[in-house]
Design a protein around this motif. Structure first.
Motif, mmCIF file in Angstrom:
data_model
loop_
_atom_site.group_PDB
_atom_site.id
_atom_site.type_symbol
_atom_site.label_atom_id
_atom_site.label_comp_id
_atom_site.label_asym_id
_atom_site.label_seq_id
_atom_site.Cartn_x
_atom_site.Cartn_y
_atom_site.Cartn_z
ATOM 1 N N ASP A 184 4.740 6.512 -3.724
ATOM 2 C CA ASP A 184 4.078 7.145 -2.658
ATOM 3 C C ASP A 184 3.810 8.610 -3.014
ATOM 4 O O ASP A 184 3.957 9.231 -3.990
ATOM 5 N N MET A 185 2.717 8.958 -2.251
ATOM 6 C CA MET A 185 1.793 10.431 -2.799
ATOM 7 C C MET A 185 2.540 11.266 -1.756
ATOM 8 O O MET A 185 2.284 11.193 -0.391
ATOM 9 N N MET A 189 0.774 -1.143 0.063
ATOM 10 C CA MET A 189 0.036 -0.153 -0.004
ATOM 11 C C MET A 189 0.789 1.431 -0.121
ATOM 12 O O MET A 189 1.923 1.251 0.635
ATOM 13 N N LYS A 190 0.544 2.284 -0.867
ATOM 14 C CA LYS A 190 1.507 3.419 -0.999
ATOM 15 C C LYS A 190 1.327 4.173 0.438
ATOM 16 O O LYS A 190 0.388 4.174 0.905
ATOM 17 N N LYS A 191 2.429 4.924 0.613
ATOM 18 C CA LYS A 191 2.164 6.033 1.804
ATOM 19 C C LYS A 191 1.478 7.137 1.395
ATOM 20 O O LYS A 191 1.977 7.626 0.230
ATOM 21 N N ILE A 192 0.810 7.923 2.217
ATOM 22 C CA ILE A 192 0.457 9.096 1.968
ATOM 23 C C ILE A 192 1.038 10.238 2.928
ATOM 24 O O ILE A 192 0.574 9.973 4.093
ATOM 25 N N VAL A 193 1.748 11.195 2.360
ATOM 26 C CA VAL A 193 2.571 12.118 3.389
ATOM 27 C C VAL A 193 2.071 13.313 3.065
ATOM 28 O O VAL A 193 2.043 14.033 2.076
ATOM 29 N N PHE A 194 1.419 13.850 4.396
ATOM 30 C CA PHE A 194 0.806 15.254 4.277
ATOM 31 C C PHE A 194 1.922 16.182 4.927
ATOM 32 O O PHE A 194 2.388 15.788 5.751
ATOM 33 N N LEU A 203 2.628 12.552 8.564
ATOM 34 C CA LEU A 203 2.168 14.117 8.387
ATOM 35 C C LEU A 203 3.684 14.853 9.018
ATOM 36 O O LEU A 203 4.107 14.311 10.098
ATOM 37 N N TYR A 204 3.782 15.883 8.326
ATOM 38 C CA TYR A 204 4.895 16.509 8.837
ATOM 39 C C TYR A 204 4.454 18.067 8.930
ATOM 40 O O TYR A 204 3.929 18.746 7.981
#
Length: 359
Positions: free
Chosen positions: A88-89, A1-6, A36-37
């Motif tokens: 990843d997104m 599953m791709k990571k979603i990075v906010f 989350l960053y």
């Protein structure tokens, strides 16, 4: 599953991190690969996911110091995002976190920009940030049609998704019956950042013009701590105003307001949406707001409130005085406002966001 990075620059209690917090909370429920960053500050993005990483960024009255911390934060963010992979997104909230976009572009990640703002200064910074978007973004989300018309990019897929009220907030507000007076007072409220361009000097001027009207009082809720407020107001204030520091929960202020103002200066800070406007309408509180930008997609003059430039202090003051003597009009505006907010459903908002993320 791709990571979603906010990614979001300044974590505080303003509108853009609040909107992102709704998205992140929803994604946490549906996807464990959420990261989350943000800056290290306390705000709406605090403690909403276990994969929360910080970088150093501080705003200051010293513009040089703020610029230095901004550049350092983007350098730090650039190297942090380099660890992610092509599949990843990267979801970037506001135009400001350019370091994340550059790193993600280098790694070949899909990049979504969620753009909330148009009034960025100096202009050279805005041109640079728009250039980064034009070279890196896969998709762009705008918070209003007005913002899209001003800030769209050629050859980048985009969509307008209006901000929405959290389900719990809307549910609580729906049970509130608007009151025209509170302890025999017509209470006028404004909620904003501690910036001149948000119309604070104009708000004080209106207070002074109506100081003799003992049945009208004013409340100013600022996204700042008490030391910052004391430094800003180094002059005597009229007796009819109360000032409050940063608040985590604004419901008690909306439920004790007769009228809410948004006085952002039309030539210095265009409200691209106006989340506090929608929140006030949810409580059935009539609005006076600028006749430009996102507010014109929310408020129709003499229906949910009035569209008046903050520079027209005399007209606003007269309208406040008029409404304070006209319960029937206030109740009509209130009913219209409650009806309008039904179109700002969190469920519809999140469905649209998920479509952009996963399509």
């Amino acid at each position: 599953m791709k990571k979603i990075v906010f990614i979001h620059l300044l974590n505080d209690y303003s509108g853009s991190p609040k909107v992102l917090s709704q998205i992140v909370r929803n994604e946490v429920l549906n996807n464990s690969n959420i990261y989350l960053y943000t800056s290290k500050d306390d705000g709406f993005l605090s403690n909403i996911t276990k994969n929360h990483f910080n970088f150093f960024y501080k705003r200051s009255n010293n513009k040089f110091f703020t610029l230095c911390t901004y550049i350092l934060s983007q350098m730090d963010l650039f190297f942090k995002i380099l660890k992610y992979k092509k599949e990843d997104m990267i979801y970037i909230n506001t135009l400001l976190p350019f370091g994340a976009a550059m790193a993600a572009r280098f790694k070949g990640c899909e990049i979504i920009y969620h753009i909330h703002e148009t009034s960025i200064k100096p202009s050279v910074l805005k041109r640079f940030l728009r250039y980064v978007v034009s070279k890196t973004a896969s998709k762009v989300i705008f918070v209003s049609n007005d913002l899209k018309s001003k800030e769209s990019f050629e050859n980048i897929k985009d969509e307008v998704i209006h901000n929405a009220l959290e389900h719990n907030f809307l549910e609580t507000a729906s049970h509130y019956e608007y009151k025209y007076l509170h302890h025999d007072k017509f209470i006028v409220t404004m909620i904003c950042s501690l910036k001149d361009y948000k119309g604070i000097p104009e708000f004080i001027s209106i207070c002074k013009k109506l100081e003799e009207q003992k049945d009208i009082s004013f409340r100013l809720i600022l996204n700042a701590d008490q030391i910052e407020i004391d430094t800003y107001f180094n002059y005597d204030l009229p007796d009819n105003i109360e000032i409050f520091s940063r608040q985590k929960d604004l419901t008690k202020f909306y439920s004790n307001s007769s009228l809410v103002l948004n006085l952002s200066r039309v030539d210095q800070w265009v409200e691209t949406f106006g989340l506090t406007i929608v929140e006030a309408l949810a409580y059935g509180v009539p609005i006076i707001c600028p006749p430009v930008g996102g507010p014109i997609e929310i408020v129709e003059s003499d229906k949910e409130g009035y569209l008046i430039s903050s520079y027209d202090i005399g007209k606003i003051s007269n309208k406040i005085l008029e409404l304070s003597r006209d319960e029937d009009t206030c109740l009509r505006l209130s009913a219209n406002g409650k009806e309008k907010v039904k179109s700002f459903s969190e469920k519809v908002f999140l469905e649209k966001i998920e479509k952009v993320i996963y399509e």
